[in-house]
Design a protein around this motif. Sequence first.
Motif, mmCIF file in Angstrom:
data_model
loop_
_atom_site.group_PDB
_atom_site.id
_atom_site.type_symbol
_atom_site.label_atom_id
_atom_site.label_comp_id
_atom_site.label_asym_id
_atom_site.label_seq_id
_atom_site.Cartn_x
_atom_site.Cartn_y
_atom_site.Cartn_z
ATOM 1 N N THR A 89 0.836 -1.202 0.000
ATOM 2 C CA THR A 89 0.000 0.000 0.000
ATOM 3 C C THR A 89 0.872 1.255 0.000
ATOM 4 N N ASP A 90 1.930 1.257 0.811
ATOM 5 C CA ASP A 90 2.853 2.396 0.854
ATOM 6 C C ASP A 90 3.514 2.619 -0.506
ATOM 7 N N ILE A 91 3.946 1.545 -1.126
ATOM 8 C CA ILE A 91 4.620 1.644 -2.421
ATOM 9 C C ILE A 91 3.660 2.188 -3.472
ATOM 10 N N GLU A 92 2.440 1.704 -3.478
ATOM 11 C CA GLU A 92 1.448 2.184 -4.440
ATOM 12 C C GLU A 92 1.118 3.656 -4.205
ATOM 13 N N ARG A 93 0.950 4.023 -2.955
ATOM 14 C CA ARG A 93 0.669 5.435 -2.639
ATOM 15 C C ARG A 93 1.841 6.323 -3.062
ATOM 16 N N SER A 94 3.043 5.851 -2.850
ATOM 17 C CA SER A 94 4.235 6.617 -3.252
ATOM 18 C C SER A 94 4.240 6.857 -4.754
ATOM 19 N N ARG A 95 3.921 5.839 -5.517
ATOM 20 C CA ARG A 95 3.868 5.993 -6.977
ATOM 21 C C ARG A 95 2.771 6.978 -7.390
ATOM 22 N N LYS A 96 1.614 6.877 -6.733
ATOM 23 C CA LYS A 96 0.479 7.739 -7.085
ATOM 24 C C LYS A 96 0.787 9.222 -6.885
ATOM 25 N N VAL A 97 1.550 9.550 -5.854
ATOM 26 C CA VAL A 97 1.858 10.970 -5.610
ATOM 27 C C VAL A 97 3.067 11.456 -6.404
ATOM 28 N N GLY A 98 3.742 10.539 -7.111
ATOM 29 C CA GLY A 98 4.830 10.965 -7.982
ATOM 30 C C GLY A 98 6.226 10.549 -7.594
ATOM 31 N N PHE A 99 6.372 9.828 -6.490
ATOM 32 C CA PHE A 99 7.701 9.310 -6.167
ATOM 33 C C PHE A 99 8.077 8.269 -7.208
ATOM 34 N N LEU A 100 9.360 8.162 -7.481
ATOM 35 C CA LEU A 100 9.842 7.198 -8.461
ATOM 36 C C LEU A 100 9.667 5.783 -7.956
ATOM 37 N N GLY A 101 9.713 4.828 -8.884
ATOM 38 C CA GLY A 101 9.531 3.421 -8.559
ATOM 39 C C GLY A 101 10.564 2.904 -7.586
ATOM 40 N N SER A 102 10.343 1.706 -7.117
ATOM 41 C CA SER A 102 11.165 1.129 -6.060
ATOM 42 C C SER A 102 12.606 0.863 -6.490
ATOM 43 N N ARG A 103 12.879 0.877 -7.786
ATOM 44 C CA ARG A 103 14.251 0.637 -8.246
ATOM 45 C C ARG A 103 14.975 1.926 -8.568
ATOM 46 N N ALA A 104 14.462 3.052 -8.109
ATOM 47 C CA ALA A 104 15.066 4.346 -8.429
ATOM 48 C C ALA A 104 16.477 4.450 -7.862
ATOM 49 N N ALA A 105 17.313 5.132 -8.602
ATOM 50 C CA ALA A 105 18.686 5.378 -8.161
ATOM 51 C C ALA A 105 19.067 6.797 -8.526
ATOM 52 N N LEU A 106 19.983 7.353 -7.771
ATOM 53 C CA LEU A 106 20.461 8.693 -8.074
ATOM 54 C C LEU A 106 21.493 8.592 -9.191
ATOM 55 N N SER A 107 21.007 8.577 -10.408
ATOM 56 C CA SER A 107 21.886 8.389 -11.554
ATOM 57 C C SER A 107 21.380 9.207 -12.733
ATOM 58 N N TRP A 108 22.242 10.054 -13.252
ATOM 59 C CA TRP A 108 21.871 10.868 -14.394
ATOM 60 C C TRP A 108 22.873 10.667 -15.521
ATOM 61 N N GLU A 109 22.394 10.843 -16.729
ATOM 62 C CA GLU A 109 23.280 10.875 -17.889
ATOM 63 C C GLU A 109 23.876 12.287 -17.950
ATOM 64 N N PRO A 110 24.953 12.499 -18.690
ATOM 65 C CA PRO A 110 25.547 13.836 -18.787
ATOM 66 C C PRO A 110 24.563 14.898 -19.252
ATOM 67 N N SER A 111 23.532 14.506 -19.991
ATOM 68 C CA SER A 111 22.547 15.477 -20.466
ATOM 69 C C SER A 111 21.579 15.891 -19.369
ATOM 70 N N ARG A 112 21.790 15.375 -18.150
ATOM 71 C CA ARG A 112 20.959 15.648 -16.987
ATOM 72 C C ARG A 112 19.563 15.030 -17.119
ATOM 73 N N GLN A 113 19.452 13.991 -17.892
ATOM 74 C CA GLN A 113 18.193 13.263 -17.994
ATOM 75 C C GLN A 113 18.155 12.223 -16.901
ATOM 76 N N TRP A 114 17.034 12.094 -16.240
ATOM 77 C CA TRP A 114 16.884 11.130 -15.155
ATOM 78 C C TRP A 114 16.938 9.722 -15.724
ATOM 79 N N THR A 115 17.710 8.833 -15.103
ATOM 80 C CA THR A 115 17.809 7.465 -15.569
ATOM 81 C C THR A 115 17.270 6.459 -14.576
ATOM 82 N N GLY A 116 16.686 6.938 -13.467
ATOM 83 C CA GLY A 116 16.082 6.028 -12.499
ATOM 84 C C GLY A 116 14.748 5.539 -13.011
ATOM 85 N N ASP A 117 14.240 4.468 -12.396
ATOM 86 C CA ASP A 117 12.926 3.930 -12.774
ATOM 87 C C ASP A 117 11.841 4.696 -12.047
#
Length: 117
Positions: A89-117
């Motif tokens: 339920t917590d994970i689903e609520r987190s997704r609904k409000v806009g938090f990234l998925g459970s496999r998110a990581a702090l990782s960006w490409e040089p173009s500053r595009q988000w690469t997390g899930d």
Amino acid sequence: MGQEPYRIIVVEDHASTAEALQKFLTTVGYKVYIAPDIASARALAKAIEFDVLLSDLRLPDGTGWDLMEELSATKPVRGIAISGHNTETDIERSRKVGFLGSRAALSWEPSRQWTGD
């Protein structure tokens, strides 16, 4: 001249956890701002430009879900939820409000595009 470091607001009420996150994220090159509660996080979000919100879900004066909904109502916010209580339920609520998925990581490409899930 190098690229400016990414700015992360960490919302965490446990001081030792906040300190550990700040040390780690600073070591790997991020600029980190700590907020121990929702009120402090709101003030920081109004006062500074930030790239990522990293928020605990259960805080003394509210929830990370409410904070994410509030901040993302005025502009897009990249957010990662952190919690020691991750029910489905917590994970689903987190997704609904806009938090990234459970496999998110702090990782960006040089173009500053988000690469997390």
